[in-house]
Motif scaffolding. Structure first.
Motif, mmCIF file in Angstrom:
data_model
loop_
_atom_site.group_PDB
_atom_site.id
_atom_site.type_symbol
_atom_site.label_atom_id
_atom_site.label_comp_id
_atom_site.label_asym_id
_atom_site.label_seq_id
_atom_site.Cartn_x
_atom_site.Cartn_y
_atom_site.Cartn_z
ATOM 1 N N LYS A 107 0.832 -1.202 0.000
ATOM 2 C CA LYS A 107 0.000 0.000 0.000
ATOM 3 C C LYS A 107 0.869 1.255 0.000
ATOM 4 O O LYS A 107 0.553 2.230 -0.693
ATOM 5 N N ILE A 108 1.973 1.243 0.740
ATOM 6 C CA ILE A 108 2.879 2.389 0.782
ATOM 7 C C ILE A 108 3.506 2.609 -0.595
ATOM 8 O O ILE A 108 3.584 3.748 -1.076
ATOM 9 N N VAL A 109 3.938 1.534 -1.233
ATOM 10 C CA VAL A 109 4.508 1.634 -2.584
ATOM 11 C C VAL A 109 3.465 2.216 -3.531
ATOM 12 O O VAL A 109 3.761 3.111 -4.335
ATOM 13 N N GLU A 110 2.249 1.735 -3.441
ATOM 14 C CA GLU A 110 1.164 2.229 -4.294
ATOM 15 C C GLU A 110 0.906 3.717 -4.052
ATOM 16 O O GLU A 110 0.714 4.488 -5.002
ATOM 17 N N ILE A 111 0.916 4.140 -2.806
ATOM 18 C CA ILE A 111 0.694 5.556 -2.472
ATOM 19 C C ILE A 111 1.788 6.425 -3.087
ATOM 20 O O ILE A 111 1.513 7.478 -3.670
ATOM 21 N N ILE A 112 3.031 5.998 -2.968
ATOM 22 C CA ILE A 112 4.162 6.761 -3.520
ATOM 23 C C ILE A 112 4.025 6.878 -5.030
ATOM 24 O O ILE A 112 4.145 7.973 -5.601
ATOM 25 N N ILE A 113 3.769 5.774 -5.684
ATOM 26 C CA ILE A 113 3.647 5.790 -7.144
ATOM 27 C C ILE A 113 2.483 6.667 -7.587
ATOM 28 O O ILE A 113 2.617 7.470 -8.519
ATOM 29 N N ASN A 114 1.359 6.587 -6.914
ATOM 30 C CA ASN A 114 0.212 7.429 -7.263
ATOM 31 C C ASN A 114 0.485 8.903 -6.990
ATOM 32 O O ASN A 114 0.034 9.771 -7.749
ATOM 33 N N MET A 115 1.212 9.200 -5.931
ATOM 34 C CA MET A 115 1.559 10.582 -5.611
ATOM 35 C C MET A 115 2.425 11.182 -6.719
ATOM 36 O O MET A 115 2.178 12.300 -7.176
ATOM 37 N N VAL A 116 3.420 10.434 -7.149
ATOM 38 C CA VAL A 116 4.303 10.913 -8.214
ATOM 39 C C VAL A 116 3.529 10.992 -9.529
ATOM 40 O O VAL A 116 3.647 11.979 -10.265
ATOM 41 N N ARG A 117 2.737 9.994 -9.828
ATOM 42 C CA ARG A 117 1.949 9.987 -11.064
ATOM 43 C C ARG A 117 1.039 11.222 -11.120
ATOM 44 O O ARG A 117 0.924 11.881 -12.165
ATOM 45 N N THR A 118 0.427 11.574 -10.015
ATOM 46 C CA THR A 118 -0.454 12.741 -9.963
ATOM 47 C C THR A 118 0.308 14.019 -10.301
ATOM 48 O O THR A 118 -0.189 14.875 -11.037
ATOM 49 N N LYS A 119 1.512 14.141 -9.786
ATOM 50 C CA LYS A 119 2.340 15.316 -10.096
ATOM 51 C C LYS A 119 2.770 15.295 -11.560
ATOM 52 O O LYS A 119 2.765 16.333 -12.233
ATOM 53 N N LEU A 120 3.141 14.136 -12.059
ATOM 54 C CA LEU A 120 3.601 14.024 -13.450
ATOM 55 C C LEU A 120 2.520 14.425 -14.450
ATOM 56 O O LEU A 120 2.821 14.926 -15.537
ATOM 57 N N ILE A 121 1.270 14.215 -14.099
ATOM 58 C CA ILE A 121 0.157 14.560 -14.985
ATOM 59 C C ILE A 121 0.091 16.065 -15.235
ATOM 60 O O ILE A 121 -0.383 16.510 -16.274
ATOM 61 N N SER A 122 0.622 16.862 -14.317
ATOM 62 C CA SER A 122 0.525 18.318 -14.451
ATOM 63 C C SER A 122 1.567 18.909 -15.404
ATOM 64 O O SER A 122 1.529 20.104 -15.686
ATOM 65 N N PHE A 123 2.491 18.115 -15.898
ATOM 66 C CA PHE A 123 3.566 18.602 -16.764
ATOM 67 C C PHE A 123 3.226 18.405 -18.239
ATOM 68 O O PHE A 123 2.438 17.540 -18.594
ATOM 69 N N LYS A 124 3.883 19.191 -19.079
ATOM 70 C CA LYS A 124 3.887 18.976 -20.527
ATOM 71 C C LYS A 124 5.288 18.502 -20.887
ATOM 72 O O LYS A 124 6.278 18.985 -20.346
ATOM 73 N N TYR A 125 5.384 17.571 -21.818
ATOM 74 C CA TYR A 125 6.646 16.934 -22.150
ATOM 75 C C TYR A 125 6.993 17.092 -23.615
ATOM 76 O O TYR A 125 6.105 17.119 -24.463
ATOM 77 N N LYS A 126 8.288 17.150 -23.892
ATOM 78 C CA LYS A 126 8.769 17.148 -25.272
ATOM 79 C C LYS A 126 8.643 15.723 -25.809
ATOM 80 O O LYS A 126 8.745 14.762 -25.064
#
Length: 148
Positions: A107-126
């Motif tokens: 569950k902790i691993v899942e929380i970390i991955i989801n936390m990072v994924r949520t932040k990554l969604i806010s970026f635009k990428y080349k």
């Protein structure tokens, strides 16, 4: 976080690591030597190509410092991941201390991955092959996140 002054006061129960119950809770133990934290690190580090980075403050900080100014996708992801892991491990420790609530490692691993994924969604990428591979690994929709 670099220096943690842990005075020996109070009972031994309050000094024991609440994640593994195997040692005294120090900065190095809680985040890097504890079997629970080490397993968390092993569960998330592959997401940002940090497989070769061992679970020690010196190794992790050295790896991050070398890439501190990099805007490369894996460098940005690694900074987010380390921050999320430290926050989540500390949060789990406090949850156990103050609320006596324990969550399984998965569950902790899942929380970390989801936390990072949520932040990554806010970026635009080349549009590069590295970025596309990274977004696929994180199961993010490339079409919504890549610049035109």
């Amino acid at each position: 976080m670099i220096q943690w002054q842990h005075g020996v006061t109070g009972s031994m129960n309050q000094m024991c690591c609440l994640l593994c119950y195997a040692d005294i809770e120090t900065h190095d133990h809680l985040f890097f030597q504890c079997n629970y934290s080490r397993s968390v690190w092993h569960g998330v580090r592959n997401k940002v190509d940090m497989n070769s980075v061992q679970e020690s403050w010196d190794e992790i900080s050295s790896w991050l410092v070398q890439r501190a100014k990099s805007k490369a996708i894996y460098a940005v992801g690694s900074r987010l991941l380390v921050a999320a892991a430290a926050y989540t491990i500390w949060n789990e420790r406090n949850s156990r201390f103050f609320s006596n609530k324990l969550r399984p490692l998965e569950k902790i691993v899942e929380i970390i991955i989801n936390m990072v994924r949520t932040k990554l969604i806010s970026f635009k990428y080349k549009q590069t092959s590295n970025v596309k591979r990274f977004l696929e690994e994180w199961k993010l929709n490339k079409e919504d996140l890549l610049e035109d």
